[in-house]
Design an enzyme around this catalytic site. Structure first.
Site, mmCIF file in Angstrom:
data_model
loop_
_atom_site.group_PDB
_atom_site.id
_atom_site.type_symbol
_atom_site.label_atom_id
_atom_site.label_comp_id
_atom_site.label_asym_id
_atom_site.label_seq_id
_atom_site.Cartn_x
_atom_site.Cartn_y
_atom_site.Cartn_z
ATOM 1 N N SER A 21 22.585 42.217 62.905
ATOM 2 C CA SER A 21 23.708 41.145 64.038
ATOM 3 C C SER A 21 24.714 40.901 63.215
ATOM 4 O O SER A 21 26.464 40.743 63.741
ATOM 5 C CB SER A 21 22.473 40.153 64.394
ATOM 6 O OG SER A 21 22.492 39.154 63.630
ATOM 7 N N ARG A 70 15.290 52.115 41.278
ATOM 8 C CA ARG A 70 16.568 51.129 42.090
ATOM 9 C C ARG A 70 18.218 51.987 41.277
ATOM 10 O O ARG A 70 19.054 51.428 41.537
ATOM 11 C CB ARG A 70 16.398 49.753 41.569
ATOM 12 C CG ARG A 70 17.680 49.123 41.941
ATOM 13 C CD ARG A 70 17.261 47.035 41.494
ATOM 14 N NE ARG A 70 17.139 47.032 40.351
ATOM 15 C CZ ARG A 70 17.480 45.541 39.919
ATOM 16 N NH1 ARG A 70 17.153 44.935 41.017
ATOM 17 N NH2 ARG A 70 17.566 45.759 38.985
ATOM 18 N N ASN A 112 27.690 37.595 49.978
ATOM 19 C CA ASN A 112 26.912 37.204 50.398
ATOM 20 C C ASN A 112 26.430 36.261 52.019
ATOM 21 O O ASN A 112 27.062 35.046 51.621
ATOM 22 C CB ASN A 112 25.011 37.512 49.959
ATOM 23 C CG ASN A 112 24.196 37.268 50.253
ATOM 24 O OD1 ASN A 112 23.578 38.345 51.072
ATOM 25 N ND2 ASN A 112 23.135 36.253 49.658
ATOM 26 N N HIS A 114 23.792 33.605 53.983
ATOM 27 C CA HIS A 114 22.129 32.748 53.316
ATOM 28 C C HIS A 114 22.247 31.724 53.999
ATOM 29 O O HIS A 114 23.344 31.223 54.214
ATOM 30 C CB HIS A 114 22.460 32.620 51.681
ATOM 31 C CG HIS A 114 20.812 32.449 51.640
ATOM 32 N ND1 HIS A 114 19.871 32.737 51.443
ATOM 33 C CD2 HIS A 114 20.505 30.678 51.837
ATOM 34 C CE1 HIS A 114 18.681 32.547 50.756
ATOM 35 N NE2 HIS A 114 18.975 31.445 51.355
ATOM 36 N N ASP A 150 21.389 33.885 44.960
ATOM 37 C CA ASP A 150 21.678 32.963 45.676
ATOM 38 C C ASP A 150 22.178 31.681 44.748
ATOM 39 O O ASP A 150 22.471 30.212 45.038
ATOM 40 C CB ASP A 150 20.467 32.333 46.556
ATOM 41 C CG ASP A 150 20.187 33.900 47.695
ATOM 42 O OD1 ASP A 150 21.046 34.703 48.089
ATOM 43 O OD2 ASP A 150 19.057 33.596 47.955
HETATM 44 C C1 GRF Z 1 20.658 36.869 57.878
HETATM 45 O O1 GRF Z 1 19.746 34.925 58.899
HETATM 46 C C2 GRF Z 1 21.782 36.833 56.528
HETATM 47 O O2 GRF Z 1 21.830 35.258 56.542
HETATM 48 C C3 GRF Z 1 20.368 36.932 55.866
HETATM 49 O O3 GRF Z 1 19.035 37.646 56.857
HETATM 50 C C4 GRF Z 1 19.342 37.811 58.271
HETATM 51 C C5 GRF Z 1 20.128 39.132 58.731
HETATM 52 O O4 GRF Z 1 20.174 38.962 60.321
HETATM 53 N N1 GRF Z 1 20.382 37.285 54.840
HETATM 54 P P1 GRF Z 1 21.467 40.068 60.716
HETATM 55 O O5 GRF Z 1 20.294 41.732 59.964
HETATM 56 O O6 GRF Z 1 22.610 39.976 60.160
HETATM 57 O O7 GRF Z 1 20.940 40.214 62.112
#
Ligand code: GRF
Length: 194
Positions: A21, A70, A112, A114, A150
């Site tokens: 999303s 990886r 990123n 978070h 993070d």
């Molecule tokens: C989000 O809450 C993001 O902050 C976390 O994982 C989730 C991913 O959601 N790291 P989406 O795949 O973008 O819907």
């Protein structure tokens, strides 16, 4: 850090593992005239990530890499990023930890999002932990990625209230709505010319 030059948009790759999303909101944002980025590549470690569909919908190249090895996956990703002249990486729900080797290859160019008010609740299950700790607020953070999980420099945060009967699910939903606005805002902040 890379600077937005004139009207040339910054070629960006978004890394996802799941729903995507945030990827969708970044794609929509990238299509705005004012947006400094253009999304050229979607990378995933998960062949079944729902978010990969956005690659089909918006006609963006997508590549899937198996992270069982990886080092080899990262080497192949780096070559894809170079081939596509990617200058910015946005991690958006990417569930693999990138190595120091990878991060140093793109130093200062990886962002990123978070779902907590960092430095609180790094890692997984952030909503559950915030509720258990009886926090009054949680939220989301966009930050630069360093080799410490993070912990890179914070670009922007949004606070969200935790209500009395809040559940992990309801909180995740509320925060996700804010995430979709916060990531584009962070990118605007980084690349806006003073
Ligand atoms: C989000 O809450 C993001 O902050 C976390 O994982 C989730 C991913 O959601 N790291 P989406 O795949 O973008 O819907």
């Amino acid at each position: 850090m890379v600077k937005s030059t004139g009207f040339k948009k910054i070629k960006t790759a978004v890394f996802i593992s799941g729903t995507g999303s945030n990827l969708k909101s970044l794609i929509k944002f990238s299509k705005l005239k004012k947006s400094p980025i253009s999304i050229k590549l979607i990378i995933s470690d998960n062949l079944y990530a729902k978010g990969l569909n956005f690659g089909n919908i918006f006609k963006i190249k997508k590549k899937i890499f198996n992270f069982n090895d990886r080092r080899s996956a990262e080497k192949r990703i780096i070559s894809q990023l170079k081939k596509n002249e990617i200058k910015l990486i946005c991690l958006a729900g990417f569930m693999k930890i990138l190595s120091r080797y990878f991060i140093e290859n793109f130093n200062g160019k990886i962002l990123n999002i978070h779902p907590s008010l960092l430095p609180k609740y790094k890692g997984l299950n952030t909503h559950k932990r915030a509720i258990l700790k009886k926090e009054k607020f949680s939220g989301c953070t966009v930050h630069f990625v360093t080799s410490k999980l993070d912990s890179g420099k914070i670009i922007i945060q949004k606070k969200v209230k935790i209500n009395k009967n809040e559940t992990e699910k309801s909180l995740a939903k509320k925060i996700l709505i804010e995430e979709h606005k916060l990531y584009p805002k962070a990118i605007m902040n980084i690349f806006s010319i003073p």
